[in-house]
Scaffold this motif. Sequence first.
Motif, PDB file in Angstrom:
ATOM      1  N   HIS A   1      11.207   1.206  -5.147  1.00  0.00           N
ATOM      2  CA  HIS A   1      10.570   2.376  -4.606  1.00  0.00           C
ATOM      3  C   HIS A   1      10.707   3.930  -4.312  1.00  0.00           C
ATOM      4  CE1 HIS A   1       6.661   3.693  -1.857  1.00  0.00           C
ATOM      5  NE2 HIS A   1       6.594   4.406  -3.907  1.00  0.00           N
ATOM      6  N   HIS A   2      10.673   4.410  -5.289  1.00  0.00           N
ATOM      7  CA  HIS A   2      11.268   6.022  -5.333  1.00  0.00           C
ATOM      8  C   HIS A   2       9.628   6.823  -5.357  1.00  0.00           C
ATOM      9  CE1 HIS A   2      12.094   6.505  -9.181  1.00  0.00           C
ATOM     10  NE2 HIS A   2      12.950   5.643  -9.577  1.00  0.00           N
TER      11      HIS A   2
ATOM     12  N   TYR B   1       2.424   1.067  -9.608  1.00  0.00           N
ATOM     13  CA  TYR B   1       2.639  -0.627  -9.191  1.00  0.00           C
ATOM     14  C   TYR B   1       2.447  -1.520  -9.547  1.00  0.00           C
ATOM     15  CZ  TYR B   1      -0.388  -0.650  -5.448  1.00  0.00           C
ATOM     16  OH  TYR B   1      -2.137  -1.309  -4.649  1.00  0.00           O
ATOM     17  N   ILE B   2       2.480  -2.466 -10.083  1.00  0.00           N
ATOM     18  CA  ILE B   2       1.730  -3.318 -10.484  1.00  0.00           C
ATOM     19  C   ILE B   2       1.730  -4.946  -9.373  1.00  0.00           C
ATOM     20  CG2 ILE B   2       2.004  -5.138 -11.913  1.00  0.00           C
ATOM     21  CD1 ILE B   2       2.774  -3.344 -14.038  1.00  0.00           C
ATOM     22  N   ASP B   3       1.592  -5.236  -8.587  1.00  0.00           N
ATOM     23  CA  ASP B   3       1.700  -6.378  -7.917  1.00  0.00           C
ATOM     24  C   ASP B   3       1.642  -8.234  -8.296  1.00  0.00           C
ATOM     25  OD1 ASP B   3       2.070  -7.996  -6.213  1.00  0.00           O
ATOM     26  OD2 ASP B   3      -0.045  -7.548  -4.533  1.00  0.00           O
ATOM     27  N   LEU B   4       2.339  -7.839  -8.468  1.00  0.00           N
ATOM     28  CA  LEU B   4       2.580  -9.261  -9.111  1.00  0.00           C
ATOM     29  C   LEU B   4       1.973 -10.926  -8.842  1.00  0.00           C
ATOM     30  CD1 LEU B   4       6.612  -9.464 -10.755  1.00  0.00           C
ATOM     31  CD2 LEU B   4       4.257  -8.260 -11.914  1.00  0.00           C
ATOM     32  N   SER B   5       1.836 -10.195  -7.564  1.00  0.00           N
ATOM     33  CA  SER B   5       1.469 -11.486  -7.145  1.00  0.00           C
ATOM     34  C   SER B   5      -0.370 -12.263  -6.801  1.00  0.00           C
ATOM     35  CB  SER B   5       1.509 -11.904  -5.524  1.00  0.00           C
ATOM     36  OG  SER B   5       1.657 -10.806  -4.893  1.00  0.00           O
ATOM     37  N   SER B   6      -1.047 -10.415  -7.386  1.00  0.00           N
ATOM     38  CA  SER B   6      -2.516 -10.658  -7.434  1.00  0.00           C
ATOM     39  C   SER B   6      -2.818 -10.584  -8.889  1.00  0.00           C
ATOM     40  CB  SER B   6      -2.257  -8.515  -6.392  1.00  0.00           C
ATOM     41  OG  SER B   6      -2.351  -8.029  -8.253  1.00  0.00           O
ATOM     42  N   SER B   7      -4.017 -10.187  -8.709  1.00  0.00           N
ATOM     43  CA  SER B   7      -4.846 -10.596  -9.937  1.00  0.00           C
ATOM     44  C   SER B   7      -5.405  -9.040 -10.332  1.00  0.00           C
ATOM     45  CB  SER B   7      -5.860 -11.734 -10.521  1.00  0.00           C
ATOM     46  OG  SER B   7      -6.952 -11.019  -8.827  1.00  0.00           O
ATOM     47  N   SER B   8      -4.871  -7.907  -9.905  1.00  0.00           N
ATOM     48  CA  SER B   8      -4.969  -6.181 -10.575  1.00  0.00           C
ATOM     49  C   SER B   8      -3.506  -6.044 -11.112  1.00  0.00           C
ATOM     50  CB  SER B   8      -5.198  -5.938  -8.652  1.00  0.00           C
ATOM     51  OG  SER B   8      -6.166  -6.499  -8.454  1.00  0.00           O
ATOM     52  N   PRO B   9      -4.796  -4.958 -12.504  1.00  0.00           N
ATOM     53  CA  PRO B   9      -4.018  -4.178 -12.934  1.00  0.00           C
ATOM     54  C   PRO B   9      -2.621  -3.113 -12.472  1.00  0.00           C
ATOM     55  CG  PRO B   9      -6.436  -3.708 -12.992  1.00  0.00           C
ATOM     56  CD  PRO B   9      -6.081  -4.461 -12.198  1.00  0.00           C
TER      57      PRO B   9
ATOM     58  N   SER C   1       0.322   5.842  -4.925  1.00  0.00           N
ATOM     59  CA  SER C   1      -0.847   6.375  -3.473  1.00  0.00           C
ATOM     60  C   SER C   1      -1.961   5.275  -2.574  1.00  0.00           C
ATOM     61  CB  SER C   1      -1.225   7.766  -3.816  1.00  0.00           C
ATOM     62  OG  SER C   1      -2.697   7.241  -5.129  1.00  0.00           O
ATOM     63  N   ASN C   2      -1.931   4.679  -3.982  1.00  0.00           N
ATOM     64  CA  ASN C   2      -3.286   3.366  -3.148  1.00  0.00           C
ATOM     65  C   ASN C   2      -1.749   2.078  -2.876  1.00  0.00           C
ATOM     66  OD1 ASN C   2      -5.469   4.871  -3.761  1.00  0.00           O
ATOM     67  ND2 ASN C   2      -5.558   3.684  -6.206  1.00  0.00           N
ATOM     68  N   LEU C   3      -0.929   2.143  -2.687  1.00  0.00           N
ATOM     69  CA  LEU C   3      -0.165   1.112  -2.452  1.00  0.00           C
ATOM     70  C   LEU C   3      -0.338   0.968  -0.640  1.00  0.00           C
ATOM     71  CD1 LEU C   3       1.829  -0.744  -2.783  1.00  0.00           C
ATOM     72  CD2 LEU C   3       4.150   0.968  -2.291  1.00  0.00           C
ATOM     73  N   SER C   4      -1.255  -0.395  -0.478  1.00  0.00           N
ATOM     74  CA  SER C   4      -1.166  -0.626   0.722  1.00  0.00           C
ATOM     75  C   SER C   4      -0.679  -1.988   0.746  1.00  0.00           C
ATOM     76  CB  SER C   4      -2.262  -0.828   1.163  1.00  0.00           C
ATOM     77  OG  SER C   4      -3.121  -1.609  -0.005  1.00  0.00           O
ATOM     78  N   VAL C   5       0.354  -2.844   0.230  1.00  0.00           N
ATOM     79  CA  VAL C   5       0.676  -4.566   0.034  1.00  0.00           C
ATOM     80  C   VAL C   5       2.105  -3.920   0.557  1.00  0.00           C
ATOM     81  CG1 VAL C   5      -1.429  -5.015  -1.080  1.00  0.00           C
ATOM     82  CG2 VAL C   5       0.555  -4.149  -1.909  1.00  0.00           C
ATOM     83  N   SER C   6       2.946  -5.361   0.333  1.00  0.00           N
ATOM     84  CA  SER C   6       4.852  -4.962   0.948  1.00  0.00           C
ATOM     85  C   SER C   6       5.111  -5.002  -0.726  1.00  0.00           C
ATOM     86  CB  SER C   6       4.448  -6.673   0.589  1.00  0.00           C
ATOM     87  OG  SER C   6       6.213  -7.211   1.280  1.00  0.00           O
ATOM     88  N   THR C   7       5.982  -4.170  -1.311  1.00  0.00           N
ATOM     89  CA  THR C   7       6.536  -4.377  -1.583  1.00  0.00           C
ATOM     90  C   THR C   7       7.173  -5.189  -2.766  1.00  0.00           C
ATOM     91  OG1 THR C   7       8.614  -3.440  -1.264  1.00  0.00           O
ATOM     92  CG2 THR C   7       6.380  -1.267  -1.602  1.00  0.00           C
ATOM     93  N   GLU C   8       7.800  -6.230  -2.206  1.00  0.00           N
ATOM     94  CA  GLU C   8       8.831  -7.282  -2.311  1.00  0.00           C
ATOM     95  C   GLU C   8       7.693  -7.423  -3.776  1.00  0.00           C
ATOM     96  OE1 GLU C   8      10.145 -12.062  -1.264  1.00  0.00           O
ATOM     97  OE2 GLU C   8       8.895 -10.325   0.246  1.00  0.00           O
TER      98      GLU C   8
END
Length: 333
Positions: A249-250, A256-264, A269-276
């Motif tokens: 992340h920079h 961003y895409i959260d691979l653990s989620s069911s979201s596109p 600016s909406n990032l609110s989860v761990s970046t792992e």
Amino acid sequence: MDTHTQFRDRIKSTLIKPRVDLPFEPKVSACQEWADSLPILNIALTAELMTVTSQALLSADLNPADKFKIAETIKPYLLKLLSTCSEEIEKTCLPLSKKTSINAKQTLNVLTNFQLLYVDIACSKNFMGTSINNERPSIFPKQQKGLILHRAMELLAITQFFQSLIYMQPELAFWDTANALFEFAESLSVHQHSYLTIDDGKSTTIENIFKEIHYFHIAATNRFRQHDIKIIHQILSLQSENILLTPVHHDALTFYIDLSSSSPAMAVSNLSVSTEQCRFLSNKQLIHFMQSNEIVAAEKHGVISLSSSKPILSKRSIRPVSYTHLTLPTKRI
């Protein structure tokens, strides 16, 4: 827990289909004979027959290697059904007629089932095998494992594009499958291997298709005419390799895409989860390309020239696409 077990546990519930009898012997020769007899120009009947077959393959207790061979045998006929139905849609004025709407939904159902079939093969216990005393070796070499995951991801992209032509949006399960497939492919280090596409038209990677899928969503194509939707899809297909996907992340990264989620993909600016579990996207080169003279249609006295063989969009269409590819102000699913 190993990555294959995680993938299976996450995806398996989407593969449950009612038991249906296969209309031919589970052999490639019998499948080929059945496929050759399909009334391919009759969309409704062909889609009905292929729906039954795809459901039967999903519910049948067959060797995964045999399922793969049968799926590959049917592949050209699936593409022909898709092409025939797409042509009918393009020739029909909106709203679609009842007949065309039914044909489109049946074709969509066939696409979905065949995409799930490749996922089902990847979920089979013999897909990975086990290294303990070589008790259950994998029935698929690494190259073929990658091809199966590539087929599943490409069919997701084809399904998404087909849905866009009838102004439908993918459901949550679509995004869960896409993200899970990429995460699993990445764990096997096959996400950047290049394979021929289903129509043998070009070589591309799982990662590039994955980026296409998310950026096609970001473009919010339901705002455009079918012709422009096809051009946007073509541009992303040509330029997906130039979209950076990174786990780091920079500030220069846009989505961003959260691979653990069911979201596109979401705006950073909406990032609110761990970046792992996140993968970040930079579309600097994509935006540069879309705003270049290569894409923006030339205008003379208010008339757009369509003489170029390259994908061309009017300035009116370029502006909203470029804007949404720079920032995604709202969450759309």
